[in-house]
Write a protein that holds these residues in place. Sequence first.
Motif, short mmCIF file in Angstrom:
data_model
loop_
_atom_site.label_atom_id
_atom_site.label_comp_id
_atom_site.label_asym_id
_atom_site.label_seq_id
_atom_site.Cartn_x
_atom_site.Cartn_y
_atom_site.Cartn_z
N SER A 243 75.34 2.77 62.11
CA SER A 243 75.52 3.48 60.84
C SER A 243 76.63 4.53 60.95
O SER A 243 76.40 5.74 60.85
N GLY A 244 77.85 4.05 61.18
CA GLY A 244 78.98 4.95 61.40
C GLY A 244 79.30 5.84 60.21
O GLY A 244 79.70 7.01 60.39
N ILE A 245 79.14 5.32 59.00
CA ILE A 245 79.46 6.14 57.82
C ILE A 245 78.40 7.22 57.63
O ILE A 245 78.72 8.40 57.44
N LEU A 246 77.14 6.83 57.72
CA LEU A 246 76.04 7.80 57.56
C LEU A 246 76.17 8.91 58.61
O LEU A 246 76.09 10.10 58.28
N GLN A 247 76.41 8.51 59.85
CA GLN A 247 76.49 9.52 60.91
C GLN A 247 77.74 10.39 60.76
O GLN A 247 77.73 11.57 61.08
N SER A 248 78.80 9.82 60.21
CA SER A 248 80.02 10.62 59.96
C SER A 248 79.75 11.62 58.83
O SER A 248 80.16 12.78 58.91
N LEU A 249 79.05 11.17 57.79
CA LEU A 249 78.72 12.08 56.69
C LEU A 249 77.83 13.22 57.21
O LEU A 249 78.03 14.39 56.87
N LEU A 250 76.88 12.89 58.07
CA LEU A 250 75.98 13.92 58.61
C LEU A 250 76.73 14.88 59.53
O LEU A 250 76.40 16.06 59.62
N ASN A 252 80.00 15.48 59.20
CA ASN A 252 81.17 15.95 58.45
C ASN A 252 82.49 15.64 59.15
O ASN A 252 83.48 16.34 59.02
N LYS A 253 82.52 14.60 59.94
CA LYS A 253 83.77 14.07 60.52
C LYS A 253 83.53 12.63 60.97
O LYS A 253 82.38 12.23 61.17
N GLU A 279 88.34 8.92 54.09
CA GLU A 279 88.89 9.96 53.20
C GLU A 279 88.40 9.76 51.76
O GLU A 279 88.17 10.73 51.03
N ILE A 280 88.27 8.50 51.35
CA ILE A 280 87.82 8.22 49.98
C ILE A 280 86.30 8.31 49.87
O ILE A 280 85.77 8.89 48.92
#
Length: 371
Positions: A243-250, A252-253, A279-280
């Motif tokens: 879950s790369g997107i979820l973990q990036s959102l958590l 904040n990078k 970025e989007i």
Amino acid sequence: MNEVFLNSPDNKLQNSLTNDILLKSNSLEYHKTLEEYSVTPLHDLKNLSRKLNVGKIYVKDESKRFNLNAFKGLGASYAIHKALSLDPNISIFCTATDGNHGRAVAWSAAKNNRKSVIYVPKQTSEARIKAIANHGSEVIQLDLNYEDTCKYASGISNKMDWTLIQDTSWENYEEIPAYIMSGYLTHLREMEDSINTLNQPGVDIVFLQCGVGSWPASCIWYYINRYFRNKPKIVLVEPDESSGILQSLLSNKRVTPKGSLNTIMAGLNCGIPSKSGWEIIKKGCDAALSISDEYAEKAIRALYFPIKDDKRVISGESGAAGLGGLIKCLEVNKFDTLREHIGLNTKSKILCINTEGNTDPESFKSIISNN
Ligand SMILES: Cc1ncc(COP(=O)(O)O)c(C=O)c1O
């Protein structure tokens, strides 16, 4: 590990090379010139929506795209078309893939009488490898995960002077991924005479499954560009174990996901999110959640065994993940804050996009026989 993130997007698109390329996309016009082109079906699954107690469930069926059993041909064909119009002398295209994108690059390279070399990570199934090789491509399996396979394909393309058609971006590699994202806009534009109506969207919530995030980002870009603050709520769905997107959102990078990378959702089993996709996404998604393989299986069966006169949809593990995310949102009691945040209720009109068919037929057969 947290399985959900609620975002407050500002829905502002930033100036960038990717934004410029997306703004200039004429992918629908280009795709219409291809002999395999036809508009993919949009189903209104009335009985499923009644069963799940929501207003509407629409499913856009991208398994029917270009006879490739997945949506990915939209991106690869447009990027290869753009690359060849800039340099007609390209002779070899290369990419890394966990299946669908590689098949799309192989198909498109062959259509343009060019060679392709496709690298796949260690967990890619035999069926997916064969589907790529059938287009005449050289397929090489590496003993690496997806992220490292991408790095390998990039390195060897530089060395051999091949053209890399990668569906994820990183520092100084953004143009081709932006053409790929521009190609994805076609399926959104196809819905402008139905649910992507002018001014006000015909759906309230869209569930989008993510791998590296290029595809969901192009969908988000489309909705922001068309509707700005009136865009539908966007919920991103990933496998628990990747879950790369979820973990990036958590965080904040952009981060490489921690997890076993062990999931049946092969197309979503990726590493660090795409730079330009990220970025989007952070500016435009409303929520992100991860699901276990069981939810993908439930969704596959819900689509394969239609209720009454609903249409049957053949959906693979990654293709069904958006619907799997919706089912999880509705089932899990403690997700009430999430439901409120995205306005998910008995009236909600929801869109899921079936991004692939039964791309691994053996696995598909065993999932549907387990009803
Ligand atoms: C079937 C399917 N759905 C969705 C996605 C997600 O696309 P992206 O990796 O751009 O997030 C992929 C990626 O390969 C895929 O194969």
